[in-house]
Design an enzyme around this catalytic site. Structure first.
Site, PDB file in Angstrom:
ATOM      1  N   ASP A   9      35.538  35.008  62.525  1.00 23.41           N
ATOM      2  CA  ASP A   9      34.767  35.086  61.287  1.00 23.41           C
ATOM      3  C   ASP A   9      35.463  36.122  60.391  1.00 23.41           C
ATOM      4  OD1 ASP A   9      32.969  34.692  59.283  1.00 23.41           O
ATOM      5  OD2 ASP A   9      31.173  34.979  60.503  1.00 23.41           O
TER       6      ASP A   9
HETATM    7  C1  NOJ Z   1      31.285  34.978  56.830  1.00 24.61           C
HETATM    8  C2  NOJ Z   1      30.261  34.058  57.395  1.00 24.61           C
HETATM    9  O1  NOJ Z   1      29.642  34.633  58.520  1.00 24.61           O
HETATM   10  C3  NOJ Z   1      30.803  32.694  57.772  1.00 24.61           C
HETATM   11  O2  NOJ Z   1      29.721  31.867  58.118  1.00 24.61           O
HETATM   12  C4  NOJ Z   1      31.611  32.121  56.663  1.00 24.61           C
HETATM   13  O3  NOJ Z   1      32.084  30.844  57.016  1.00 24.61           O
HETATM   14  C5  NOJ Z   1      32.755  33.066  56.332  1.00 24.61           C
HETATM   15  N1  NOJ Z   1      32.199  34.343  55.913  1.00 24.61           N
HETATM   16  C6  NOJ Z   1      33.667  32.525  55.247  1.00 24.61           C
HETATM   17  O4  NOJ Z   1      33.056  32.570  54.036  1.00 24.61           O
END
Ligand code: NOJ
Length: 760
Positions: A284
């Site tokens: 993530d």
């Molecule tokens: C953080 C988030 O937790 C995730 O769900 C998302 O896909 C990414 N950022 C990218 O934006």
């Protein structure tokens, strides 16, 4: 350029040579490619960077991201869209780098692209998997037409904590429903063939347990038994893998004391060894470097931890890019691991057909013709209406007739940017339909609509700013709360019926939007109380990204329609349901508590050794609270209709079963109402005695049945021993013979029951 030609040729040669065996062709192609790659080029493939506005100057050399691509330091890009921008970045990758390896382009396409569909929690409430699959299909058509080939969806985090803002993105509390939801999403995005230019790679996220963050606080610590992980939190991920999800994203939280992004047991043992996942794992956003704050060591250490755990692609943090070469020299990571990660990224690119045609998603014609089309908007409207849950409808106040004078009151009645809901990254909010527009459109000149805002979304301007979509606040500081309410009351008094459009602003749920009080914001409650005092009939149209505590509203407001966040067409869909053109059929995928103290509250809990049993409330030394019953306000699976559905007696074809026999369960469903409508018939099972404790009931099947007014139909389910399986204390997946309670009904509480005995 030469490089591209060389590899295109190689690609064709491999394909032509062995057309019947594409796996071999891919392996040959990637073997040759990887032989050519330097260590730096391989590590570059493991880097996912934000593209934002793309190469804005049009001159790659002048733009930071352009330079990074040219240097071979990027394998994938997120957060850039438009076929022109993507084509230009892709051109730099395939023409101006030594080996011409194309980039992946990903985005959070969570519930629709430009055509916004309801938030995922709402989609789960439709209990309609074909519809969910179709929304994902349309999202993929639109996103790929805009240059993208990878979505960071579906989000599959089971959660039982409505304080957590990301419940809005989740499928809710039930592993069975969530597993079907996972499969439908993956199939919708990826279609039959990833190489078509309108299918895209999906990403099951966030692996794992993110929805169990302590206190509903985002990114917080998680601690959970393995048996619970396997039985309750893992199933939707396993289902996504089985449906062919091409990628998986790690979670921010820790699992068993090791952050998910560095957790080898999760990313390799469970995901790859046990479930056979063959795609790639992406971290993530900056979650690799965040392991430093978790206390796992310096950047080099945590990066090595992530790679060794089985993470292949590093989102934004550049931790791999800046440390892996050094770690290899120091033998903290192996070349084999770097190769493996690189190979998995290249495989995804190959499977998407990017080596064959790196510009396959960059057709500007498609962008003009296939995005936000009338057909997509129609599906968005129908979908939204299917997700609404009718929570109360005293004396059949709903549907309203299209006549008289209607007071449309509340801070969400005319609030365009709050229709789509959180994580609407690509949605063009200017084109969302508001409730007032939907009403005016539906009513024409048959009824008069009087509007008053009545209150701000929240009383505190700072909170308003924090929860404003794209930071654009609608806070009215020119009038006092009393003045706003007075205007609304005056409008209400001149009307036959009040429709109060209230709830959370869209960004009060989603990432980094946890709440410690999940009631209607205070100023809106005050408005609703004043409206109720007028004595006029009131319909509450409730916007929510999570279950809210609405006890007072349940007691005092005759009709409540929960509409979540319905997407681009929310306003039209709300009008469709409020005026009876569509009969509501949504059911709750998440329990609504009476108050926050009951959280976590979910239907598929275990019994204690001192269950309350049939006692309504309160028994000393039993499992109960002093101040509130154990019942939720609305149970899982609950939702009313304008029709009245009645269930006849449940019939089982046998009550004693052996081995691999099947059980037929049937029940008569009648639509006794005046409206045609759909009912979600739900089948639950309780395993009475187990080698480990078992939930008091578990959803094992459901069918959404459409019946004409007055129609009766026999609904049948088939149960097999497969449906009885669970993970035991040794984490073996099997069923155990004995007695089972079979339950069928229109929600998890009101069910018909029967007992069976099933032996090996
Ligand atoms: C953080 C988030 O937790 C995730 O769900 C998302 O896909 C990414 N950022 C990218 O934006």
């Amino acid at each position: 350029m030469l490089a591209l030609l060389f590899f295109s040729f190689l690609f064709l040669a491999c394909n032509l040579g062995k057309p019947e065996n594409s796996q071999t062709a891919m392996n040959d192609f990637l073997d040759s490619l990887m032989k050519e790659m330097t260590l730096e080029e391989k590590i570059g493939q493991l880097n996912l960077l934000p593209g934002y506005e793309g190469i804005v100057t049009g001159d790659a050399r002048a733009s930071e991201i352009g330079t990074r691509i040219q240097e071979g330091k990027v394998g994938a890009i997120l957060n850039v869209r438009s076929p022109e921008k993507i084509r230009e970045m892709q051109r730099v990758a395939v023409v101006e780098t030594r080996l011409g390896i194309p980039l992946l382009f990903g985005l959070d396409v969570i519930h629709g692209y430009k055509t916004g569909f309801p938030i995922p929690l709402a989609l789960a409430a439709s209990f309609d998997m074909d519809l969910i699959r179709q929304t994902a299909r349309i999202a993929a058509i639109e996103a790929t037409a805009d240059g993208l080939c990878w979505t960071f969806s579906p989000m599959l985090d089971i959660t039982r904590d409505p304080r957590w803002g990301r419940i809005a993105e989740s499928p809710g509390e039930d592993p069975y429903l969530a597993s079907l939801f996972a499969e439908a999403f993956v199939q919708g995005y990826q279609g039959e063939d990833l190489r078509l230019n309108h299918t895209m790679l999906s990403c099951a996220k966030h692996f794992a347990l993110y929805g169990a963050s302590e206190a509903g606080l985002d990114y917080n610590t998680v601690d959970m038994s393995r048996i619970r992980m396997y039985n309750e939190f893992f199933p939707p991920f396993k289902a996504a893998i089985e449906a062919g999800a091409g990628s998986v994203m790690t979670a921010f939280n820790e699992v068993d004391g090791v952050p998910a992004s560095g957790n080898r047991w999760l990313m390799t043992e469970v995901l790859r060894n046990q479930w056979g996942f063959g795609g790639f794992v992406v971290s993530d956003y900056t979650s690799i470097q965040e392991m430093m704050d978790h206390g796992m060591g310096d950047l080099q250490t945590v990066s090595a931890l992530a790679l060794n755990a089985g993470v292949d692609l590093d989102m934004v943090g550049e931790s791999f890019l800046t440390t892996l070469a050094k770690s290899l020299k120091e033998e903290i990571v192996s070349e084999e691991h770097i190769n493996l990660a690189c190979r998995r990224i290249l495989e995804a690119k190959y499977k998407l057909g990017l080596f064959e045609d790196p510009y396959r998603y960059c057709d500007t014609g498609r962008a003009q013709n296939q995005i936000f089309t009338p057909e997509h908007l129609q599906v968005a409207r129908e979908t939204a209406a299917e997700t609404f849950v009718l929570l109360k409808n005293e004396d059949q106040l709903l549907p309203l007739q299209k006549k008289g004078t209607i007071a449309l009151v509340g801070p969400l009645a005319n609030s365009r940017q709050n229709m789509a809901g959180t994580w609407s990254v690509a949605v063009n909010h200017d084109q969302s339909v508001t409730v007032i527009e939907g009403f005016r459109q539906a009513l024409g000149d048959r009824a008069e609509v009087l509007y008053a805002r009545g209150s701000n979304l929240v009383d505190d301007p700072d909170l308003d700013r924090r929860t404003a979509t794209r930071g654009i606040t609608t806070f009215d500081s020119t009038r006092t709360a009393e003045q706003m309410r007075a205007e609304a009351i005056a409008v209400a008094r001149r009307s036959d019926v009040i429709v109060a459009v209230m709830g959370e602003p869209a960004e009060m749920s989603g990432e980094s939007a946890s709440r410690t009080d999940i009631s209607l914001p205070e100023g809106q409650q005050a408005l609703l109380r004043d409206l109720a005092e007028t004595g006029k009939p009131i319909v509450l149209v409730l916007f929510a990204g999570r279950p809210l505590t609405i006890n007072w509203e349940q007691e005092n407001i005759p009709a409540i329609l929960n509409v979540w966040f319905g997407g681009t067409q929310a306003g039209n869909a709300i009008a469709d349901v409020v005026f009876g053109d569509v009969n509501p059929s949504g059911k709750l995928p998440s329990t609504f508590p009476q108050n926050l103290g009951q959280v976590p509250i979910y239907y598929n809990h275990k019994n204690t050794g001192r269950p309350l049993g049939e006692t309504p409330w309160f028994r000393k030394f039993r499992t109960n609270y002093l101040d509130v019953t154990n019942e939720p306000l609305y149970p899982f699976g609950f939702g009313l209709s304008y029709s009245k559905f009645t269930y006849g007696d449940m019939k089982l074809d046998k009550t004693e079963l052996n081995g691999e026999e099947e059980l037929q369960v049937s029940i008569t469903l009648t639509n006794e109402g005046l409206y045609d409508g759909a009912e979600v018939v739900q089948l639950y099972v309780r395993d009475i005695v187990g080698s480990v404790t078992r939930p008091v009931k578990e959803l094992k099947g459901f069918q959404k049945i459409f019946l004409k007014a007055g129609e009766t139909r026999v609904i049948s389910f088939t149960l097999t021993p497969e449906d009885l399986k669970f993970y035991n204390a040794q984490l073996e997946y099997d069923w155990e013979p004995g007695e089972f309670m079979i339950m069928v009904g229109g929600n998890s509480r009101d069910v018909k029951t029967a007992m069976i005995n099933w032996q090996h």
